[in-house]
Motif scaffolding. Structure first.
Motif, PDB file in Angstrom:
ATOM      1  N   GLY A  38       0.782  -1.229   0.000  1.00 25.40           N
ATOM      2  CA  GLY A  38       0.000   0.000   0.000  1.00 25.40           C
ATOM      3  C   GLY A  38       0.812   1.277   0.000  1.00 25.40           C
ATOM      4  O   GLY A  38       2.036   1.251   0.112  1.00 25.40           O
ATOM      5  N   PRO A  39       0.105   2.401  -0.140  1.00 29.23           N
ATOM      6  CA  PRO A  39       0.788   3.697  -0.269  1.00 29.23           C
ATOM      7  C   PRO A  39       1.565   4.107   0.979  1.00 29.23           C
ATOM      8  O   PRO A  39       2.482   4.912   0.891  1.00 29.23           O
ATOM      9  N   SER A 156      -3.476   5.894  -8.860  1.00 26.61           N
ATOM     10  CA  SER A 156      -3.554   4.944  -7.752  1.00 26.61           C
ATOM     11  C   SER A 156      -2.416   3.937  -7.817  1.00 26.61           C
ATOM     12  O   SER A 156      -1.936   3.464  -6.790  1.00 26.61           O
ATOM     13  N   SER A 160       1.058   4.043  -5.006  1.00 28.87           N
ATOM     14  CA  SER A 160       1.178   2.879  -4.132  1.00 28.87           C
ATOM     15  C   SER A 160       2.621   2.559  -3.768  1.00 28.87           C
ATOM     16  O   SER A 160       2.871   1.636  -3.013  1.00 28.87           O
ATOM     17  N   TRP A 478      -8.222   0.757  -7.723  1.00 32.76           N
ATOM     18  CA  TRP A 478      -7.099  -0.161  -7.587  1.00 32.76           C
ATOM     19  C   TRP A 478      -7.386  -1.293  -8.541  1.00 32.76           C
ATOM     20  O   TRP A 478      -8.467  -1.855  -8.519  1.00 32.76           O
TER      21      TRP A 478
END
Lengths: 491, 627
Positions: A38-39, A156, A160, A478
């Motif tokens: 994840g980011p 997105s 990430s 996503w």
């Protein structure tokens, strides 16, 4: 060859998942993967034990390629995830996290192996068929009429990877560039089978990300070898491309032995042959002379003195885009005379300066779907991560052409799917259990485990110890394709 | 090979390591640098180092964070040749700030966004307080003496408007820190402490039109304690000025290190000076004072040399058909090359790579001077000045490739006799203006030569970048003080919005981060002050915080501080009494700060180290988790 170490007898171990050592290693791998996810994922410093170059990354393809284990099971998972990434570019961490979580959950549940496999396969099928339904609530159809959706999708993917250290503004800039590059690689009005073009990425270190840019056509690094005369105002330039080395050495000798009598200077002979080629190229009015490998300095000198632009060491990666752009047939030998059809054409040549790099910009003579993306970043480690992310984004954008849907990101899809499976499968437990050959309680236990695996992957997006609330508002997009998930479970 | 993985459960370990590494840079900050000995216990060898990047070059680094630091420092050094000490110090100071944030329970993403905001504030300050160097070319370098400080700051094509704007700015700054947005975006004076000094009113009320910077003044301000090195740079620029005035082309500078001579003998000479052996010197003696023809070789000068990318075939056997041929290959090549050289009447060969001893001797006998290990940029300068074309192989030479109009001159005064091999200094110059010049660096202490060379290049690049940016920053901590002021102001705003509105914890955290970042800069200023040897750490801190409180945003602090820092500055006593202006580079400082933050962010976000290639035994010893 003699064996240095005596071969030890084979050792057979059954039920590897019952081995605590194996389990510990799998847990370690899961920690490693989920902490990257994840980011806001954590970065890993990858280096060797004698203090070599350090790579800072949270990308599965880099991380998994670096690790190797004494446990075949770990290696099996690693290889399948890497295979997945090489095919889809995206969701490597997701695949790894889900896979490792499913294994752990399955082990904890105490269900028999074959029951577990059957159940997971069943629930996966439920998920996949749901994702393919028109009325699926966690996917959006991509609208190609506006770039907004595409940019959101690109964004997105790009956001990430925290190791790129991009600000909001920079992320948006790179997302726009990624979409622009993607659109440039789509050929327009071509009848018949459409084949996508290519994006070539050139990295420039030490500059602001906002200096990154996308150009149609191809840019070739000519730093240091620059001697382009003010090009004549011709509408097109003839170009020649060699894939064979023009270094003047004896190529591809293999295992064989060549006997040379002592009076013969082989180097001089080959150089003569090279100069003959050069002469013919000059006679045929070639303006741009490119070689994938090395060109003998004497030949370079000869060509330059006759006003030809010489580019050597182009590299294998640029060969295909250059061939597509110019229509040249690469010459693979220096033992024949040059055929007229081998020549390619370039419309225009210009020089662009990016930081320390001097680039020669080649524009196509006809229609072509080649573009070049110049990526700038302040340091090497962030730049290499950014390059990876951009390539991944390009791939993801391309996959939308085949399947123009995107799934909700930020863990929403996973929690939604879990909720759907729980809801859907509580009806008719008896029948389903009978079909799968297990008891009702086993069925319910398996369902719970499968769903909590999905949920735990969603939860692992939060790394700072905060609470992760399940909320089905659509935050980000996503991409998780149906077949992506398929592979996760099997891997 | 087995690989292993280590996971640090507690995140700040990396930050602590970064802070510890940065402590190395403390003594190399500011104008008064300390030398350090680095000793290798096993071999007994030692190195004398004076700059942060040399320290790292001489250390054996095995940890990932140290390696990352080293790479960052190298990147800074490669492009800017200066500023790595500042980079490392701030990386350390800010990592302590980040550690403090982590301890206070601020999340990593908030630390990062807070610090990025802080950096933006600082960049804004840097942009606003940069001083333009425009108008430099209008005045001859000699018309202003180096001591005419305090007058030369005003730069403008329209002096009067600029003055009024500046004095407006003066009034503005007492209340608000930043009111001087220049809509054109062009760099002009935004801040000058001279407008704030009591006596400076005379300057602004009675403007002296076209009073401009001169290069010596800027150079002096950028010398940062290396006055001697900077004087050499200024001399070099003066030699250079005839060719092009607004820039300083560092690629045409060569340094020549002569051990054994006292340091006062350092000087700048036009042309390219090299040290030659006796044999070569005797050839040079024959060739002196006549126009020479020069061949430029891009590569090695030997018969075995092949260009990069040429692979020697493994499976070639030479079959000798006749016995007793006698002559070996090298001999044949040499005869061929020498014949070609004589035919082209070449007297001098400049080689970028190596020339074999045998070739040099052979050529010497034919009175052809061979000079090897010539820098690529110098070879190019010679090519441009002599119309010669660099070639890869000597056999490739033709009439068109040979350059003309080169002269050699023997400099007896510079010969270093103290070495085992005596050497003679020979100046190779082109008749016209090639813009090439050599800086002779001398020292009786051999170990110091490296540091002297580094100092020279640091000064040269500082001036180069100042002229390239066409702007400098007020130095001696003034810029940092302004940044501290602005950061604190913003922190206070963040606190107040947190109280008044529903900004909540985010604003509070932001305030804390900005405040701690400002503390890092204060640490920087006070360390520089401590390094001058005049004040203790405690006193330095007190002075800084007093200044901040008293003047609270008034730019006057800059003046007082520079006075403080410079009190014990250097040997020239007349400089310090006048309070010399000190400047910093805009791009160098900004880039160093950005790199420091980037480094910090990477380390801050890292939670694990993956070490590859560890075997099971050592892994178990070092408490690593094996995968």
């Amino acid at each position: 060859m003699s064996r240095l170490v005596k071969k030890s007898p084979s050792l057979c171990v059954d039920l590897p998942l019952d081995n605590t050592d194996v389990c510990n290693k799998l847990r370690l791998l899961r920690q490693l993967m989920t902490s990257c996810y994840g980011p806001t994922g954590k970065l890993k410093l990858v280096h060797n034990n004698i203090g070599g170059h350090v790579v800072t990354t949270s990308t599965s393809s880099v991380l998994l390629a670096a690790i190797s284990s004494s446990q075949p099971l770990v290696n099996l998972i690693k290889t399948s995830v890497l295979n997945h990434v090489s095919r889809f570019s995206d969701c490597g961490l997701f695949a790894a996290c889900l896979c490792l979580d499913l294994i752990e959950q399955a082990k904890q549940s105490g269900l028999r192996g074959n029951v577990c496999i059957g159940l997971n396969r069943h629930f996966l099928a439920v998920c996949v068929s749901y994702l393919q339904r028109e009325d699926c609530c966690c996917k959006v159809k991509l609208d190609f009429c506006s770039s907004h959706n595409l940019i959101a999708l690109a964004r997105s993917v790009i956001s990430s990877k925290p190791a790129c250290l991009l600000t909001e503004q920079e992320t948006l800039h790179i997302s726009k560039l990624a979409v622009q590059a993607f659109l440039l690689t789509l050929p327009c009005d071509k009848p018949g089978t459409v084949s996508l073009g290519q994006t070539v990425t050139i990295c420039v270190e030490g500059h602001s990300v906002l200096n990154s840019a996308v150009f149609p056509g191809l840019l070739v690094d000519v730093t240091g070898v620059l001697c382009v005369n003010k090009s004549d105002n011709l509408s097109s330039h003839r170009m020649l491309l060699f894939s064979a080395s023009l270094a003047g050495d004896i190529p591809e000798l293999g295992e064989g032995i060549i006997e040379v009598s002592s009076g013969v200077d082989t180097d001089a002979r080959i150089l003569d042959q090279l100069l003959d080629l050069g002469k013919q190229a000059v006679e045929d009015d070639v303006k741009l002379f490119v070689c994938q490998k090395v060109i003998h300095p004497v030949l370079q000198h000869y060509l330059r003195s006759r006003g030809v632009i010489v580019i050597e060491r182009l590299g294998i990666t640029l060969m295909e885009p250059l061939i597509l752009l110019t229509g040249a047939h690469p010459v693979a030998t220096l033992h024949t005379s040059l055929q007229p059809k081998a020549y390619g054409k370039v419309r225009d040549l210009s020089i662009r300066q990016f930081g320390s790099k001097t680039l020669l910009h080649l524009l196509p003579h006809g229609e072509s779907a080649i573009c070049t993306m110049i990526l700038c970043h302040r340091n090497e480690t962030m730049l290499s991560e950014l390059k990876l992310v951009c390539q991944k984004t390009e791939h993801v954008l391309r996959l939308t052409l085949r399947e123009p849907y995107a799934l909700f990101g930020g863990g929403c899809t996973e929690t939604h799917l879990a909720a759907y499976v729980r809801h859907k499968c509580t009806d008719g437990v008896t029948e389903s259990a009978a079909v799968l050959g297990c008891s009702e309680s086993e069925y319910l236990l398996g369902m719970d485990r499968f769903c909590s695996s999905l949920e735990s992957v969603a939860k692992s997006l939060e790394h700072n110890g905060g609470n992760s609330l399940i909320d089905l508002t659509h935050a980000h997009n996503w991409t998780v394709h149906a077949d992506v998930m398929n592979r996760c479970v099997e891997g | 090979m087995l690989r292993s993985t280590e996971i640090n459960p507690r995140q700040p370990v990396g930050l602590q390591e970064l802070a510890a590494l940065a402590a190395v840079a403390h003594s190399s900050l500011g104008p008064d640098k300390r030398y350090k000995f680095i000793q290798d216990d096993t071999s007994g060898e030692s190195a004398l180092v004076c700059s942060c990047f040399r320290i790292f070059e001489n250390l054996e680094l095995s940890s990932a964070v140290a390696q990352l630091v080293h790479e960052t420092v190298q990147a800074q050094q490669k492009v800017y040749n200066t500023g790595s000490g500042c980079l490392l110090f701030l990386a350390g100071a800010w990592s302590r700030a980040a550690l403090e944030c982590v301890h206070r329970g601020i999340s990593v993403s908030r630390i990062i966004s807070g610090m990025s905001d802080g950096f933006d504030i600082c960049v804004d300050v840097l942009r606003k307080c940069s001083i333009s160097t425009d108008g430099l070319g209008a005045v001859k370098p000699d018309s202003c003496t180096t001591t005419s400080h305090g007058l030369g700051l005003q730069v403008s094509k329209e002096p009067i408007t600029e003055d009024s704007r500046a004095s407006l700015h003066l009034r503005g700054t007492t209340s608000v820190g930043h009111k001087t947005l220049n809509p054109s975006g062009h760099r002009k004076i935004k801040l000058s402490r001279h407008f704030c000094q009591p006596d400076s009113k005379n300057v602004s009320t009675a403007p002296q039109p076209h009073q401009v910077f001169n290069i010596a003044h800027i150079a002096e301000g950028l010398s940062h304690g290396c006055v001697r090195a900077m004087n050499l740079v200024v001399e070099a620029v003066k030699l250079h000025q005839d060719v092009s005035c607004s820039t300083f082309d560092v690629t045409k500078v060569v340094t020549c290190v002569v051990p054994g001579l006292p340091e006062e003998r350092a000087c700048v000479l036009p042309g390219c000076i090299v040290l030659l052996s006796d044999e070569q010197a005797s050839v040079a003696h024959h060739l002196k004072d006549q126009p020479l023809k020069v061949a430029l070789i891009n590569g090695d000068l030997s018969h075995t040399f092949r260009h990069l990318g040429f692979s020697r075939p493994a499976g070639v056997q030479h079959v000798i058909e006749q016995l007793a041929l006698g002559s070996d290959e090298e001999e044949v090549w040499m005869v061929k090359v020498v014949a070609l050289l004589l035919n082209l009447e070449v007297n001098l060969i400049l080689v970028s790579g190596l020339a074999s001893e045998k070739v040099i001797q052979h050529c010497c006998r034919r009175r052809v001077l061979v000079v090897d290990k010539v820098k690529a940029s110098i070879l190019k300068a010679f090519a441009d000045a002599t119309a010669g074309v660099p070639v890869t192989y000597a056999t490739q030479l033709t009439k068109h490739c040979v350059g003309t109009g080169v002269k050699v001159e023997i400099r007896r005064d510079l010969g270093g006799g103290s070495e085992r091999k005596s050497s003679t200094a020979v100046n190779i110059s082109t008749g016209g203006n090639s813009g090439l010049f050599t800086v002779i660096l001398t020292s009786c202490v051999r170990g110091k030569l490296q540091a002297l060379e580094d100092q020279f290049w640091a000064c040269a690049y500082r001036l180069h970048h100042a002229l390239k940016d066409r702007a400098v920053l007020p130095g001696a901590g003034a810029t940092e003080m302004l940044c501290v002021h602005h950061l604190r102001q913003r922190a206070v705003t963040a606190y107040s919005t947190q109280e008044s509105t529903a900004g909540g914890a985010a604003d509070l955290d932001r305030g804390v981060v900005l405040h701690l970042m400002a503390d890092g800069l204060i640490d920087y200023i006070s360390t520089v002050m401590v390094n001058t040897g005049r004040v203790s750490k405690v006193r330095a801190r007190t002075v800084v915080s007093q200044q901040l409180q008293e003047h609270d945003g008034h730019v006057d602090i800059a003046a007082k501080l520079s006075q403080l820092v410079l009190e014990g500055e250097n040997e020239d006593s007349d400089l310090k009494s006048n309070g010399m202006d000190v400047y910093d580079n805009v791009s160098v400082k900004q880039e160093a700060w950005r790199k420091a933050l980037d480094l910090l962010f990477l380390v801050l976000q890292t939670d694990a180290e993956v070490i590859t290639g560890v075997d099971q035994a050592t892994g178990a010893q070092e408490n690593l988790m094996m995968l």
